[in-house]
Design an enzyme around this catalytic site. Structure first.
Site, PDB file in Angstrom:
ATOM      1  CB  THR A  63      -0.901   0.007   1.257  1.00 28.37           C
ATOM      2  OG1 THR A  63      -1.684  -1.179   1.238  1.00 28.37           O
ATOM      3  CG2 THR A  63      -1.816   1.215   1.296  1.00 28.37           C
ATOM      4  CG  HIS A 105      -0.552   0.607  -4.491  1.00 34.13           C
ATOM      5  ND1 HIS A 105      -0.626   0.326  -5.832  1.00 34.13           N
ATOM      6  CD2 HIS A 105      -0.702  -0.576  -3.860  1.00 34.13           C
ATOM      7  CE1 HIS A 105      -0.807  -0.971  -5.999  1.00 34.13           C
ATOM      8  NE2 HIS A 105      -0.853  -1.550  -4.819  1.00 34.13           N
ATOM      9  CD  GLU A 145       2.959  -3.537   6.761  1.00 34.99           C
ATOM     10  OE1 GLU A 145       4.164  -3.848   6.834  1.00 34.99           O
ATOM     11  OE2 GLU A 145       2.205  -3.926   5.840  1.00 34.99           O
ATOM     12  CG  ASP A 189       5.638 -15.283  -7.342  1.00 37.09           C
ATOM     13  OD1 ASP A 189       5.953 -14.646  -8.366  1.00 37.09           O
ATOM     14  OD2 ASP A 189       5.216 -14.738  -6.313  1.00 37.09           O
ATOM     15  NE  ARG A 248       8.797 -10.854  -3.316  1.00 38.11           N
ATOM     16  CZ  ARG A 248       7.830  -9.952  -3.494  1.00 38.11           C
ATOM     17  NH1 ARG A 248       6.735 -10.272  -4.138  1.00 38.11           N
ATOM     18  NH2 ARG A 248       7.965  -8.724  -3.043  1.00 38.11           N
ATOM     19  CG  LEU A 280      -5.166 -10.950   1.292  1.00 39.76           C
ATOM     20  CD1 LEU A 280      -5.965 -10.629   2.549  1.00 39.76           C
ATOM     21  CD2 LEU A 280      -3.705 -11.134   1.635  1.00 39.76           C
TER      22      LEU A 280
HETATM   23  P1  NAD Z   1       3.137  -8.841  -3.648  1.00 38.22           P
HETATM   24  O1  NAD Z   1       2.770  -7.994  -4.790  1.00 38.22           O
HETATM   25  O2  NAD Z   1       4.446  -8.633  -2.964  1.00 38.22           O
HETATM   26  O3  NAD Z   1       3.066 -10.386  -4.072  1.00 38.22           O
HETATM   27  C1  NAD Z   1       2.274 -10.868  -5.120  1.00 38.22           C
HETATM   28  C2  NAD Z   1       3.057 -11.961  -5.808  1.00 38.22           C
HETATM   29  O4  NAD Z   1       2.224 -12.559  -6.806  1.00 38.22           O
HETATM   30  C3  NAD Z   1       4.330 -11.457  -6.515  1.00 38.22           C
HETATM   31  O5  NAD Z   1       5.484 -12.108  -5.991  1.00 38.22           O
HETATM   32  C4  NAD Z   1       4.060 -11.784  -7.970  1.00 38.22           C
HETATM   33  O6  NAD Z   1       5.245 -12.151  -8.674  1.00 38.22           O
HETATM   34  C5  NAD Z   1       3.094 -12.968  -7.828  1.00 38.22           C
HETATM   35  N1  NAD Z   1       2.400 -13.327  -9.081  1.00 38.22           N
HETATM   36  C6  NAD Z   1       2.198 -12.583 -10.188  1.00 38.22           C
HETATM   37  N2  NAD Z   1       1.617 -13.331 -11.158  1.00 38.22           N
HETATM   38  C7  NAD Z   1       1.433 -14.569 -10.636  1.00 38.22           C
HETATM   39  C8  NAD Z   1       0.902 -15.788 -11.157  1.00 38.22           C
HETATM   40  N3  NAD Z   1       0.380 -15.864 -12.401  1.00 38.22           N
HETATM   41  N4  NAD Z   1       0.875 -16.869 -10.354  1.00 38.22           N
HETATM   42  C9  NAD Z   1       1.393 -16.812  -9.099  1.00 38.22           C
HETATM   43  N5  NAD Z   1       1.926 -15.687  -8.570  1.00 38.22           N
HETATM   44  C10 NAD Z   1       1.945 -14.584  -9.320  1.00 38.22           C
HETATM   45  O7  NAD Z   1       1.932  -8.686  -2.601  1.00 38.22           O
HETATM   46  P2  NAD Z   1       1.807  -8.960  -1.020  1.00 38.22           P
HETATM   47  O8  NAD Z   1       2.198  -7.737  -0.271  1.00 38.22           O
HETATM   48  O9  NAD Z   1       2.380 -10.272  -0.648  1.00 38.22           O
HETATM   49  O10 NAD Z   1       0.209  -9.037  -0.954  1.00 38.22           O
HETATM   50  C11 NAD Z   1      -0.463 -10.094  -1.626  1.00 38.22           C
HETATM   51  C12 NAD Z   1      -1.764  -9.609  -2.242  1.00 38.22           C
HETATM   52  O11 NAD Z   1      -2.705  -9.279  -1.201  1.00 38.22           O
HETATM   53  C13 NAD Z   1      -1.661  -8.334  -3.100  1.00 38.22           C
HETATM   54  O12 NAD Z   1      -2.544  -8.467  -4.209  1.00 38.22           O
HETATM   55  C14 NAD Z   1      -2.154  -7.242  -2.163  1.00 38.22           C
HETATM   56  O13 NAD Z   1      -2.700  -6.138  -2.882  1.00 38.22           O
HETATM   57  C15 NAD Z   1      -3.232  -7.976  -1.416  1.00 38.22           C
HETATM   58  N6  NAD Z   1      -3.585  -7.453  -0.088  1.00 38.22           N
HETATM   59  C16 NAD Z   1      -4.884  -7.509   0.240  1.00 38.22           C
HETATM   60  C17 NAD Z   1      -5.283  -7.119   1.509  1.00 38.22           C
HETATM   61  C18 NAD Z   1      -6.720  -7.228   1.870  1.00 38.22           C
HETATM   62  O14 NAD Z   1      -7.092  -6.730   2.941  1.00 38.22           O
HETATM   63  N7  NAD Z   1      -7.536  -7.883   1.060  1.00 38.22           N
HETATM   64  C19 NAD Z   1      -4.360  -6.656   2.436  1.00 38.22           C
HETATM   65  C20 NAD Z   1      -2.995  -6.644   2.069  1.00 38.22           C
HETATM   66  C21 NAD Z   1      -2.619  -7.052   0.802  1.00 38.22           C
HETATM   67 ZN    ZN Z   2       0.162  -3.387   5.254  1.00 41.71          ZN
END
Ligand code: NAD
Ligand code: ZN
Length: 342
Positions: free
Chosen positions: A40, A43, A64, A195, A200, A263
């Site tokens: 976040t 972003h 955090e 991934d 990662r 998520l």
């Molecule tokens: P991140 O962006 O660090 O990790 C996402 C991972 O997905 C990356 O390593 C990326 O390479 C991988 N990815 C891309 N394409 C893929 C595919 N086809 N198959 C498998 N993996 C693939 O994000 P993060 O900080 O670990 O957070 C995870 C997700 O959760 C993000 O989408 C974030 O926006 C979301 N999030 C949601 C909430 C909520 O409250 N719902 C809170 C926090 C984060």
């Molecule tokens: Zn956070």
């Protein structure tokens, strides 16, 4: 006090001198020791569409954190000066049906620190006492600073019973990796994480023992299902990439009657093959934030009982070097990046 602020509606964050927040009768003032950089915050740094439509400027970012209570509002009971704490960054109202039912995390009026109200990338944070989560002595400030994303992982992973189940996690970001650790801790049978980023996946193997990593750009997930002796596919799916192809792949590789917790946040509207969901009788649950405060209770209990996610922290910087911290996060090679405010 020193703070990291989105001072102007453009890319970047700036280190500024800001007034120490004044607390109200129901608040505490927290001296910040460590903070985690979240997706976040990236972003907000990048000032993308979401950020520019959501975040008023100027805004001290960050949500955090771990620190120590240094001042207590006059109506606050049960907390004391000197107490170490982390806390829930979602500030909730008390009037919605969900809040009044005790489902605080489902309050539609939720505001986020570091997004809608002044945040934790600062020497001092004002927080409602209600949101404070005291830290036991055996949980360090560094881990305290990543309880927010660990909480996302725990909330999602504990959405369904994992004991003895075969679990697929799509997305080995910090949250996916921590979810894999939680799934192992919760006695899932097989835990597979996918991934397309080899760094990662290497980090996932480093953090989580006995996890099978799959680079779906190179390896066919169906071959892995076959190799691991799963006749019908995964029982539980945790979608943690926000990627359309990952979600499609997850739906395809679930058992009949499988359960999926979502998520990951897709960048926009994303098409779903609903007939596959119907004919596979799949249950889908959207997950937002952490349950207040059941997720916090469960994660602290697990951390005190052997859950180890410490290796997901790959970078540590003094706050003066915050630019390096953000660069590490943006590189796509890091796990969690922690800033030191002491
Ligand atoms: P991140 O962006 O660090 O990790 C996402 C991972 O997905 C990356 O390593 C990326 O390479 C991988 N990815 C891309 N394409 C893929 C595919 N086809 N198959 C498998 N993996 C693939 O994000 P993060 O900080 O670990 O957070 C995870 C997700 O959760 C993000 O989408 C974030 O926006 C979301 N999030 C949601 C909430 C909520 O409250 N719902 C809170 C926090 C984060
Ligand atoms: Zn956070």
């Amino acid at each position: 006090m020193t703070a990291l602020e989105k001072s102007r509606p453009e890319e970047g964050l700036w280190m500024v001198d800001a007034p120490v927040p004044e607390i109200g009768p129901d608040d505490v003032l927290i001296k910040i020791n460590k903070t985690g950089i979240c997706g976040t915050d990236i972003h907000i740094w990048n000032w993308d569409d979401w950020a520019s439509h959501t975040v008023p400027v100027p805004m001290i970012t960050g949500h955090e954190f771990a620190g120590e209570i240094v001042e207590i509002g006059r109506d606050v009971t049960g907390l004391s000066v000197g107490q170490r704490c982390s806390g829930e960054g979602h500030l909730i109202g008390t009037e919605s049906r969900q809040s009044r039912a005790g489902k605080f995390h489902l309050d539609p009026g939720t505001r986020g620190i570091g997004v809608n109200v002044q945040g934790a990338f600062a020497q001092y944070l004002r927080l409602p006492a209600f949101n404070v989560v005291p830290l036991p002595d055996d949980i360090s400030d560094e881990i305290g600073a990543i309880l927010d994303p660990l909480g996302n992982a725990v909330h999602t992973a504990l959405s369904f019973d994992l004991l003895g189940e075969d679990v697929l996690i799509t997305g080995a970001g910090p949250i996916g990796i921590m979810a894999a650790a939680v799934a192992r801790h919760a006695s899932a049978r097989r835990v597979v994480i996918t991934d397309v980023n080899p760094d990662r996946l290497a980090l996932a193997r480093h953090v989580v023992p006995n996890v099978r990593t799959v680079n779906v750009a190179e390896e066919d997930l169906n071959d892995v299902i076959h190799e691991l002796g799963m006749k019908e596919g995964f029982d539980v799916g945790l979608e943690m990439s926000g990627n359309q192809a990952a979600l499609d792949q997850m739906v395809e590789s679930m058992v009949m009657g499988g359960k999926i917790a979502l998520l990951g946040i897709p960048p926009g509207k994303s098409p779903v093959d609903w007939s596959r969901i119907v004919f596979k009788a799949i249950t889908i649950k959207g997950v937002y934030g952490r349950e207040m405060f059941e997720t916090w209770y469960k994660m602290i209990a697990m951390l005190q009982n052997g859950l180890d996610v410490s290796k997901v922290i790959t970078h540590r910087f003094k706050v003066a070097d915050f630019r390096e911290g953000f660069a590490a996060m943006k590189s796509g090679k890091s796990g969690k990046v922690v800033l030191d405010w002491t």
